[in-house]
Design an enzyme around this catalytic site. Sequence first.
Site, mmCIF file in Angstrom:
data_model
loop_
_atom_site.group_PDB
_atom_site.id
_atom_site.type_symbol
_atom_site.label_atom_id
_atom_site.label_comp_id
_atom_site.label_asym_id
_atom_site.label_seq_id
_atom_site.Cartn_x
_atom_site.Cartn_y
_atom_site.Cartn_z
ATOM 1 N N ASP A 24 54.872 5.651 -13.322
ATOM 2 C CA ASP A 24 53.579 5.620 -12.629
ATOM 3 C C ASP A 24 52.941 4.254 -12.810
ATOM 4 O OD1 ASP A 24 53.797 8.234 -11.887
ATOM 5 O OD2 ASP A 24 52.043 8.953 -12.988
ATOM 6 N N LYS A 81 52.238 9.653 -3.950
ATOM 7 C CA LYS A 81 51.922 11.085 -3.997
ATOM 8 C C LYS A 81 51.035 11.509 -2.840
ATOM 9 C CE LYS A 81 51.954 11.554 -9.078
ATOM 10 N NZ LYS A 81 53.142 12.367 -9.328
ATOM 11 N N GLY A 153 49.762 14.308 -17.694
ATOM 12 C CA GLY A 153 48.618 13.659 -18.318
ATOM 13 C C GLY A 153 48.277 14.170 -19.699
ATOM 14 N N ARG A 165 64.173 24.472 -19.439
ATOM 15 C CA ARG A 165 64.956 25.574 -20.018
ATOM 16 C C ARG A 165 64.939 26.798 -19.101
ATOM 17 N NH1 ARG A 165 67.279 25.204 -24.812
ATOM 18 N NH2 ARG A 165 66.517 23.705 -26.331
ATOM 19 N N GLY A 214 54.383 14.928 -19.243
ATOM 20 C CA GLY A 214 54.177 14.945 -20.688
ATOM 21 C C GLY A 214 55.136 14.080 -21.489
ATOM 22 N N GLY A 235 54.548 9.315 -16.488
ATOM 23 C CA GLY A 235 53.258 9.133 -15.836
ATOM 24 C C GLY A 235 52.352 8.280 -16.695
ATOM 25 N N SER A 236 51.465 8.953 -17.420
ATOM 26 C CA SER A 236 50.482 8.245 -18.230
ATOM 27 C C SER A 236 51.115 7.625 -19.473
ATOM 28 C CB SER A 236 49.381 9.223 -18.653
ATOM 29 O OG SER A 236 49.091 10.109 -17.598
#
Lengths: 294, 195
Positions: A24, A81, A153, A165, A214, A235-236
């Site tokens: 990102d 996005k 995030g 899983r 995450g 992402g973050s």
Amino acid sequence: MTDIGSLKVKTGLAEMLKGGVIMDVTTPEQAIIAEEAGACAVMALERVPSDIRAEGGVARMADPTIIKSIMDVVSIPVMAKARIGHFVEAQILEALGADYIDESEVLTPADDAYHINKHDFKVPFVCGCRNLGEALRRIGEGAAMIRTKGEPGTGNVVEAVRHMRTVMSDIRALTVMPKEELMSAAKNMGAPYELVAYVAEHGKLPVVNFAAGGIATPADAALMMQLGVDGIFVGSGIFKSGDPKARAKAIVLATTHYKDAKLLAEISADLGQPMSGIEISTLAESQRMQERGW
Amino acid sequence: MKKRVGVLALQGAFREHRQVLEQLGCDVVEIRKVSDLEGIHGLIIPGGESTTIGKLLNIDGMGEEIKELAAKDLPIFGTCAGMILLSKTIIDSDQYRLNLMDTIVERNAFGRQVASFETDLMVSAMGPNPLRAVFIRAPFIREVAPNVGILAEYDGKIVFARQGNLLASAFHPELTPDQRVHQYFLDMIDEYWAH
């Protein structure tokens, strides 16, 4: 006969991204750092998920100026996005020349019942999933690539692990199922029968599957790779950490050498502060982005 | 001889090459570190992102090791990103490359992803039936030195070429069921090891 934007070239680009990290970015400067670190693509955004989470309000497609300025400075694919169900945002992103569209639960959904008919587009789409039924619904709508939703995030990998899983165990269950049970399985998971039959026969999804939501450390990336994903979205996790350059490089290396624990130990050292994380149980249901999508 | 073929597995579509090679009866080694190169009879550099693969090649001396193998004429086949990495010249880019083929390559030369396509490609070295060729954000070769043989062109652009034991395609033969391109490369390996 020449065929532009065929399913083959849509899924094909995702095949080329495998074993890579998609990062990102919100500015051209960040995009250059990502490319320099070895990212195989970037996701052009106005705000990273942790900021969207913190600031609240409606999160929409990024300003085209941001997307174009990022496309101008990197040679790797640029993704962007669109809101769930917002097919006009998708049309705009296609017109801009985005290389992949993420119909993403990170943004505020524009339609609370339906997703975009992705077959209508020449540009390929990636969509999030929490289980096999959700993955196959999105593929049925035309997605050429799938990713776990995780919980964006948060810097907390637990939800991505759970989703991966779940997908893998759903796939395993289908591979040992007698043929006469497949129709009921399709009904129960709310997925197209033909795709359920494909998964039962081949033991895998018909498209590439990445991890997202995450991932904050090289070890997180290697964990998801060992669980069987084809590549990693961060992402973050990079630009909200203490040393984005070093962390970006380390996550790229960890994704390639995900089985080499000795090397992972070297890669994981001296990366500065990771992004601060959020424990999932402290999030109210309304703050959980993964519940978005139908 | 059972051929032992390496597939560079740093990033990209290495699994698809592996599957085709296994169907053709080869032992396949995924190459992630220098020591994996030992004992291979040929090497495939797959499609992926050439900047990403280039950076990973340049970290632990793997690129230099591959160049040494190329100096001994080991057969090497690059597809898409692999073709870019084999080339000596890449237009508008100073990215890492193996610097082996006397070609001038242009990246993303057909446009962005929305312009990616598949088409029927005539390759006389592969017989009278066309190949279904998949081009994804593909490069092409703008110019070759006289020592480079052109195997196929699309729309007047060079998309398949050979220089000695180096083979390069702008398209992805690993994404279609037609195995003729891989067989052609395996024949190159056979020829090389027969001497």
